[in-house]
Design a protein around this motif. Structure first.
Motif, PDB file in Angstrom:
ATOM      1  N   TYR A 420      45.152  30.110  26.022  1.00  6.70           N
ATOM      2  CA  TYR A 420      44.244  28.956  26.026  1.00  6.70           C
ATOM      3  C   TYR A 420      43.047  29.257  26.925  1.00  6.70           C
ATOM      4  CZ  TYR A 420      47.448  25.917  23.548  1.00  6.70           C
ATOM      5  OH  TYR A 420      48.239  25.356  22.585  1.00  6.70           O
ATOM      6  N   PHE A 421      41.879  28.914  26.454  1.00 10.12           N
ATOM      7  CA  PHE A 421      40.643  29.146  27.205  1.00 10.12           C
ATOM      8  C   PHE A 421      39.825  27.859  27.286  1.00 10.12           C
ATOM      9  CE2 PHE A 421      40.042  33.767  27.847  1.00 10.12           C
ATOM     10  CZ  PHE A 421      41.165  34.240  27.174  1.00 10.12           C
ATOM     11  N   ARG A 438      25.664  31.252  21.253  1.00  7.19           N
ATOM     12  CA  ARG A 438      26.675  32.002  22.004  1.00  7.19           C
ATOM     13  C   ARG A 438      27.595  31.031  22.763  1.00  7.19           C
ATOM     14  NH1 ARG A 438      26.976  37.038  21.780  1.00  7.19           N
ATOM     15  NH2 ARG A 438      26.783  37.616  23.958  1.00  7.19           N
ATOM     16  N   TYR A 439      28.809  31.501  22.961  1.00  4.10           N
ATOM     17  CA  TYR A 439      29.788  30.706  23.716  1.00  4.10           C
ATOM     18  C   TYR A 439      30.374  31.554  24.844  1.00  4.10           C
ATOM     19  CZ  TYR A 439      30.007  28.526  19.041  1.00  4.10           C
ATOM     20  OH  TYR A 439      29.718  27.973  17.837  1.00  4.10           O
ATOM     21  N   ARG A 440      30.702  30.880  25.933  1.00  7.61           N
ATOM     22  CA  ARG A 440      31.473  31.545  26.990  1.00  7.61           C
ATOM     23  C   ARG A 440      32.769  30.761  27.207  1.00  7.61           C
ATOM     24  NH1 ARG A 440      32.449  30.841  32.335  1.00  7.61           N
ATOM     25  NH2 ARG A 440      32.865  32.691  33.620  1.00  7.61           N
ATOM     26  N   PHE A 441      33.847  31.495  27.414  1.00  3.52           N
ATOM     27  CA  PHE A 441      35.160  30.875  27.650  1.00  3.52           C
ATOM     28  C   PHE A 441      35.785  31.480  28.904  1.00  3.52           C
ATOM     29  CE2 PHE A 441      34.407  31.363  23.110  1.00  3.52           C
ATOM     30  CZ  PHE A 441      34.684  30.116  22.588  1.00  3.52           C
ATOM     31  N   GLU A 442      36.566  30.656  29.593  1.00  7.29           N
ATOM     32  CA  GLU A 442      37.360  31.158  30.731  1.00  7.29           C
ATOM     33  C   GLU A 442      38.826  30.851  30.471  1.00  7.29           C
ATOM     34  OE1 GLU A 442      34.216  29.610  33.974  1.00  7.29           O
ATOM     35  OE2 GLU A 442      36.295  29.429  34.585  1.00  7.29           O
ATOM     36  N   LYS A 443      39.667  31.745  30.855  1.00  2.00           N
ATOM     37  CA  LYS A 443      41.107  31.495  30.655  1.00  2.00           C
ATOM     38  C   LYS A 443      41.528  30.286  31.487  1.00  2.00           C
ATOM     39  CE  LYS A 443      44.891  33.849  31.815  1.00  2.00           C
ATOM     40  NZ  LYS A 443      45.729  34.991  32.102  1.00  2.00           N
ATOM     41  N   LEU A 444      42.347  29.423  30.874  1.00  2.00           N
ATOM     42  CA  LEU A 444      42.731  28.171  31.540  1.00  2.00           C
ATOM     43  C   LEU A 444      43.688  28.431  32.698  1.00  2.00           C
ATOM     44  CD1 LEU A 444      42.576  24.979  31.255  1.00  2.00           C
ATOM     45  CD2 LEU A 444      44.763  25.178  30.073  1.00  2.00           C
ATOM     46  N   ASN A 445      44.719  29.169  32.414  1.00  2.00           N
ATOM     47  CA  ASN A 445      45.769  29.344  33.411  1.00  2.00           C
ATOM     48  C   ASN A 445      45.642  30.732  34.041  1.00  2.00           C
ATOM     49  OD1 ASN A 445      48.042  29.523  34.935  1.00  2.00           O
ATOM     50  ND2 ASN A 445      49.476  28.923  33.304  1.00  2.00           N
ATOM     51  N   TRP A 532      38.416  22.832  36.032  1.00  2.00           N
ATOM     52  CA  TRP A 532      38.835  21.736  35.158  1.00  2.00           C
ATOM     53  C   TRP A 532      40.016  21.052  35.826  1.00  2.00           C
ATOM     54  CZ3 TRP A 532      39.262  22.565  29.124  1.00  2.00           C
ATOM     55  CH2 TRP A 532      37.976  22.711  28.580  1.00  2.00           C
ATOM     56  N   PRO A 533      40.188  19.764  35.565  1.00  2.00           N
ATOM     57  CA  PRO A 533      41.331  19.087  36.204  1.00  2.00           C
ATOM     58  C   PRO A 533      42.671  19.623  35.702  1.00  2.00           C
ATOM     59  CG  PRO A 533      40.150  17.605  34.719  1.00  2.00           C
ATOM     60  CD  PRO A 533      39.335  18.845  34.831  1.00  2.00           C
ATOM     61  N   ASN A 534      42.680  20.192  34.522  1.00  2.00           N
ATOM     62  CA  ASN A 534      43.950  20.722  34.007  1.00  2.00           C
ATOM     63  C   ASN A 534      43.999  22.241  34.127  1.00  2.00           C
ATOM     64  OD1 ASN A 534      41.894  20.671  32.132  1.00  2.00           O
ATOM     65  ND2 ASN A 534      43.210  20.334  30.362  1.00  2.00           N
ATOM     66  N   ASP A 535      43.273  22.787  35.077  1.00  2.00           N
ATOM     67  CA  ASP A 535      43.363  24.225  35.341  1.00  2.00           C
ATOM     68  C   ASP A 535      44.812  24.593  35.580  1.00  2.00           C
ATOM     69  OD1 ASP A 535      40.786  25.040  35.111  1.00  2.00           O
ATOM     70  OD2 ASP A 535      40.291  24.879  37.232  1.00  2.00           O
ATOM     71  N   ASP A 536      45.181  25.738  35.098  1.00  2.00           N
ATOM     72  CA  ASP A 536      46.531  26.286  35.288  1.00  2.00           C
ATOM     73  C   ASP A 536      47.621  25.512  34.550  1.00  2.00           C
ATOM     74  OD1 ASP A 536      45.272  28.116  36.872  1.00  2.00           O
ATOM     75  OD2 ASP A 536      45.823  27.133  38.759  1.00  2.00           O
ATOM     76  N   HIS A 537      47.252  24.516  33.766  1.00  2.00           N
ATOM     77  CA  HIS A 537      48.287  23.860  32.963  1.00  2.00           C
ATOM     78  C   HIS A 537      48.759  24.835  31.895  1.00  2.00           C
ATOM     79  CE1 HIS A 537      47.633  19.348  33.845  1.00  2.00           C
ATOM     80  NE2 HIS A 537      47.394  20.078  34.903  1.00  2.00           N
ATOM     81  N   GLU A 538      50.010  24.666  31.497  1.00  4.36           N
ATOM     82  CA  GLU A 538      50.539  25.606  30.513  1.00  4.36           C
ATOM     83  C   GLU A 538      50.816  24.877  29.217  1.00  4.36           C
ATOM     84  OE1 GLU A 538      53.109  28.471  32.180  1.00  4.36           O
ATOM     85  OE2 GLU A 538      54.003  28.897  30.227  1.00  4.36           O
ATOM     86  N   TYR A 539      49.998  25.116  28.239  1.00  3.70           N
ATOM     87  CA  TYR A 539      50.219  24.539  26.908  1.00  3.70           C
ATOM     88  C   TYR A 539      50.934  25.583  26.068  1.00  3.70           C
ATOM     89  CZ  TYR A 539      46.725  21.190  28.523  1.00  3.70           C
ATOM     90  OH  TYR A 539      46.050  20.237  29.255  1.00  3.70           O
ATOM     91  N   SER A 540      51.749  25.113  25.152  1.00  2.00           N
ATOM     92  CA  SER A 540      52.550  26.054  24.381  1.00  2.00           C
ATOM     93  C   SER A 540      51.714  26.763  23.331  1.00  2.00           C
ATOM     94  CB  SER A 540      53.704  25.313  23.700  1.00  2.00           C
ATOM     95  OG  SER A 540      54.453  26.237  22.950  1.00  2.00           O
ATOM     96  N   LEU A 541      51.949  28.030  23.195  1.00  2.00           N
ATOM     97  CA  LEU A 541      51.293  28.797  22.126  1.00  2.00           C
ATOM     98  C   LEU A 541      52.166  28.799  20.876  1.00  2.00           C
ATOM     99  CD1 LEU A 541      50.010  31.831  24.224  1.00  2.00           C
ATOM    100  CD2 LEU A 541      48.623  30.028  23.187  1.00  2.00           C
ATOM    101  N   VAL A 542      53.365  28.253  21.011  1.00  3.28           N
ATOM    102  CA  VAL A 542      54.311  28.256  19.896  1.00  3.28           C
ATOM    103  C   VAL A 542      54.313  26.876  19.252  1.00  3.28           C
ATOM    104  CG1 VAL A 542      56.763  28.487  19.311  1.00  3.28           C
ATOM    105  CG2 VAL A 542      55.732  29.993  21.023  1.00  3.28           C
TER     106      VAL A 542
END
Ligand SMILES: O=C(O)CCC(=O)C(=O)O
Length: 943
Positions: A420-421, A438-445, A532-542
């Motif tokens: 998740y980014f 163009r877009y820039r993304f940062e990894k969430l967790n 982000w307020p939900n930085d480091d949250h872990e959403y499922s990839l499955v």
């Protein structure tokens, strides 16, 4: 036969108004598709074993849910704790774990897993692609041939950048020259619901990042006109320095420089000072991994989720259902991006940051071989949806293809899910003379390791460890923009006069566009951290497609989620559901299978409360175009609607069953239930897949009995000998139905027809099984070697069969623009004109082939015939449980095509044909005998 024959040879007034927006599956007469069935795995699956319906009263549902939640929360966290899943080569056995759970063997010895219960935390609604706001066709969402990503759409004006403190900006308000606001804290994500307001000047399209709070002191600086004095010094591309230096070093140095930076950032950038060199060196270090695929190092880990083909990916993952294009959006939000071979030279990926170009519009530059934009891009629906993600703190999932040139390590599989980014920036640049988004993304967790980081390497620079990027307000448009490239600051507002120009230094230099080849990303921009307020949250990839509730809910295991793919818990591969019985991991190194228990759908549940079933003749719900005539008669419990199409030798008959038919012993009710309790070998078969990577499976399950159907591999057919009773019973019932209709149509006795029919009675049954939302798209049954009569018995959920003229006959012109010389039939475009020229065209064909071919190219222009679009449906038949459709006559298949979809959880269609054994290739001939129909059904129970 009791035959109340009431002929109503009338033209119906109802017009078939429903126009399909579906893309057609190519019809057989265009020879464009051939269906093949891999039946090698047949006969191994266990029966769909009915389960006792133990559904508790509704009141217990909530309590039960609450009770199981903790269990599943534990389960999920265990699953999520898994650092990496195993890739193709080496699936890690989970036998130990599974042994603790209730593993049981099916009758065929295949291992199955108990169903997980509800997992509220992990629950993800399967998004209906129909919700998509963009250019995705509305009702074709699950058809691989049709579903498209939202790569490009209508130009979407984005929201303009707000003025500081909400104030509007006017370039004339101040005369302060270019002012950098590089010490502004990292961009603050916008508070949800607090959308940017618009500057009052006729201004710039907002093209950059999340709105930021800027102090009122800074405000004054935004409105400075650009004067020669205020322009920075000319840009010179700096060579990258060979010796990389550490991030901590530069961070420390630049921290102490903060005040100086506020004063005049350009000094640092354009002087050959230590920090400038260090920034270039850092940039070089960051880019050292952006190598071509063959040179890439191994990744440090393995993807948790991967797929070998596009369809298996898109059928499995809720966040990526785009069969084409890079982006999957639904409901106004981007859910996932896929970055593969087509990339822009300034795209960038490291362990935590991805920079990409919006999809579409790239062409290969002849000289450099680089992908360049072919047209100006503007912010489209994807950018709009991405802004929604920023505003709502919705991360998106990024997937890499194996050919992604910018991924820093070698992806181990065709498609690998990264993570998740957070989308952080959206802006416009220039490339190859055109504008690109163009877009820039940062990894969430950031706490989670990035498996795609090269093995034995650490990230060169941690996110947020450098000073924030330099920011300046444009003296022309007033919009504050970060500096992206070390070459110099540029305004990124596409409508601004100063867009994509680096201000010159000194008095006599004009701002100029940079040389693209010299652009070097500013590491402070690349490696900034956007909280982000939900930085480091872990959403499922499955995705949890295959999770049953734990109760015996009728229709739950045949719902849409249950024919979608699941992520293999052993090796992480996306597994499409190919077998009626369940999932089988396609990874040769992984033996995982899962057969969800089936809750019997009792036939009585098919009764429609608002359409009571009686022993009287059932009312009709068919709709036909005025062109079509209907003749209605009643026999053996069936209302028979017989439709005739002008210009077509033959008929389509819809035999609508009543209560007596449906409940007849061994009849439709019994067949429907038996088919659920028997493994008849239904599988989804693979079709030619166009441009999709990996196989393309059709959207229903199928199996053939008797004479091999030409479009199915010879090994795929099974003998009638030992076939489940519904198969042979259907053959017999449909033989009877066809004879009945032919006798009615020709006014000959059943006995008379019988003798003739016996020679070419139905010798094949094709069974189709449909779960919820599965369907068969437009096609014909006119393959070479098929008899002129085709009959289908419909069992289960109510279906709709739609009939329309094939596009090439309707328009009279091929997609290549050549006139189709088949005789025109009523209802086609320009029927009278085409009819008038038919005889001269036929004569030319016989006498002068050159002139004939030339004429065929002229006619479409002459008659203004176009090849685009589809004909409207001319007939919609509502197929109830137990109904039979008989199509008689080769012309129907030649000129018309049909499609069927249903509204329910489970439907079967059993279709009989006569297949001339002489028409089969030697390799397709069966190695068993196809014996005669010995059941002799004669409808006498329904007299
Ligand atoms: O009733 C159905 O599902 C359609 C069957 C069909 O069109 C076919 O088997 O060709």
């Amino acid at each position: 036969m009791t035959g109340l024959k009431r002929k109503i040879d009338e033209r119906a007034s109802n017009r078939a108004e429903k126009t399909s927006t579906e893309e057609p599956r190519p019809s057989n007469d265009s020879n464009e598709y051939e269906l093949k069935l891999d039946m090698n795995n047949y006969g191994t699956a266990a029966c769909l074993r009915p389960r006792r319906n133990t559904r508790p009263p509704a009141s217990l549902f909530a309590a039960g849910f609450a009770a199981v939640l903790p269990t599943f929360a534990t389960k999920v966290s265990r699953q999520k704790g898994k650092a990496t899943s195993k890739a193709k080569q080496k699936p890690v056995p989970k036998k130990a774990k599974r042994a603790q759970e209730t593993t049981f063997e099916t009758s065929t010895g295949r291992k199955t897993q108990p169903e997980p219960g509800p997992d509220k935390d992990d629950h993800v609604e399967i998004p209906a692609v129909e919700e998509n706001l963009s250019n995705v066709p509305q009702d074709n969402t699950w058809d691989p041939a049709v579903v498209q990503g939202t790569q490009s759409g209508d130009a979407h004006k984005s929201q303009p950048e707000p003025g500081p403190d909400g104030a509007s900006r006017d370039a004339s308000q101040t005369d302060v020259a270019l002012t950098q606001v590089g010490t502004t804290p990292p961009p603050e994500p916008q508070v949800p619901g607090n959308s940017p307001s618009s500057p009052t000047h006729d201004g710039p399209q907002k093209a950059f990042e999340t709105p930021q709070k800027v102090s009122s002191q800074d405000t004054q600086a935004f409105f400075a006109p650009l004067t020669p004095e205020s322009m920075p010094r000319p840009v010179r591309a700096k060579p990258l320095l060979p010796t990389p230096i550490g991030a901590s070093q530069i961070a420390a140095e630049t921290d102490t420089e903060t005040t100086a930076q506020q004063e005049n950032a350009e000094t640092d950038l354009y002087d050959n000072s230590a920090s400038s060199q260090q920034l270039y060196a850092l940039a070089e270090q960051l880019f050292s991994h952006q190598k071509s695929t063959s040179e890439k190092p191994e990744p440090c880990g393995q993807p948790e989720v991967w797929a070998d083909g596009r369809q298996e990916l898109c059928e499995t993952l809720h966040y990526y259902r785009a069969y084409q294009g890079a982006c999957y959006s639904t409901g106004g939000f981007v859910r996932g991006f896929m970055f593969d071979k087509v990339a822009h030279i300034r795209d960038y990926t490291d362990g935590n940051v991805v920079i990409s170009r919006a999809g579409g519009g790239l062409i290969k530059d002849k000289d450099s071989g680089e992908m360049r934009s072919s047209r100006d891009q503007v912010e489209d629906i994807v950018a709009h949806n991405l802004r929604n993600c920023i505003n709502h703190y919705n991360p998106v999932v990024i997937i890499t293809g194996v050919d992604n040139p910018h991924i820093p390590s070698k992806p181990p599989q065709q498609y690998c899910v990264l993570d998740y980014f957070k989308p952080t920036h959206i802006w416009v640049e220039k490339s190859g003379g055109g504008k690109i988004v163009r877009y820039r993304f940062e990894k969430l967790n950031l706490k989670k390791d990035s498996w795609w980081r090269p093995k034995d390497e650490t990230d060169a620079i941690e996110l947020g460890s450098l000073p924030p990027p330099i920011k300046k307000a444009c003296t022309s448009c007033g919009v504050v923009t970060s500096q992206l490239y070390l070459n110099g600051w540029m305004c990124l507002q596409p409508d601004c006069l100063m867009f994509w120009k680096i201000a010159g230094h000194g008095t006599d230099t004009e701002p100029q566009e940079p040389d693209e080849g010299s652009l070097v990303y500013d590491p402070r921009f690349l490696k900034q951290k956007t909280p982000w307020p939900n930085d480091d949250h872990e959403y499922s990839l499955v995705s949890n497609n295959a999770a049953l509730s734990g109760y015996s809910v009728i229709g739950e295991d045949t719902s849409q989620a249950f024919w979608l793919g699941m992520v293999c818990p052993d090796c992480g591969r996306c597994i499409p559901r190919l077998s009626w019985m369940g999932w089988e991991c396609q990874n040769p190194a992984c033996g995982f299978t899962k057969e969800p228990p089936h809750t019997l759908v009792p036939a009585v549940t098919l009764r429609e409360p608002l359409w009571p079933l009686t022993s009287q003749y059932t009312l009709s719900r068919d709709i036909q175009a005025p062109l079509i005539s209907v003749c209605v008669y009643f026999a053996n419990g069936y209302r028979i609607n017989q439709y005739t199409i002008p210009g077509i030798d033959g008929f389509i008959a819809h035999m609508i069953a009543n209560k007596a038919v449906i409940e007849e012993p061994g009849g439709p009710d019994a067949m429907f239930e038996e088919l659920q309790q028997t493994d008849i070998g239904l599988r989804r078969r693979s079709m030619p897949n166009g441009q999709l990577k990996g196989p393309n499976y059709c959207r229903h399950f199928t199996v053939n009995y008797g004479m091999p159907y030409k479009f199915i591999a010879a090994t795929a057919s099974q003998s009638f000998e030992g076939a489940a009773r519904p198969i042979t019973a259907t053959r017999s019932r449909l033989n009877w139905a066809a004879k009945l209709l032919l006798s009615q149509d020709s006014n000959r006795s059943m006995n008379d027809i019988e003798k003739q029919w016996k020679e070419k009675e139905f010798n094949e049954v094709l069974a189709l099984g449909y779960f919820e939302q599965q369907k068969i798209n437009y096609h014909d049954d006119g393959e070479f070697g098929l008899g002129p009569t085709i009959a289908t018995l419909s069992l289960g959920a109510p279906g709709t069969m739609r009939i329309r003229m094939k596009a090439r006959h309707y328009h009279g012109v091929s997609s290549a623009g050549v006139y189709d010389d088949a005789p025109p039939i009523p209802g086609c475009q320009q029927y009278a004109a085409r009819l008038a020229l038919q005889s001269s065209l036929d004569a030319l064909k016989a006498s002068d082939s050159k002139a004939y071919n030339a004429r065929r190219k002229e006619i479409p222009k002459e008659l203004k015939l176009r090849s685009s679009g589809q004909a409207k449906d001319v007939l919609n038949m509502q197929l109830g449980h137990g109904d039979i459709v008989v199509m008689h006559g080769a012309d129907i298949q030649r000129y018309y095509e049909h499609a069927v979809e249903h509204a329910g959880k489970l439907r079967f269609a059993l279709t009989c044909r006569y297949i001339d054994p002489g028409s089969l290739k030697e390799a397709d001939k069966p190695d068993y005998e196809v014996g005669p129909d010995t059941e002799g059904y004669d409808g006498s129970g329904l007299m």
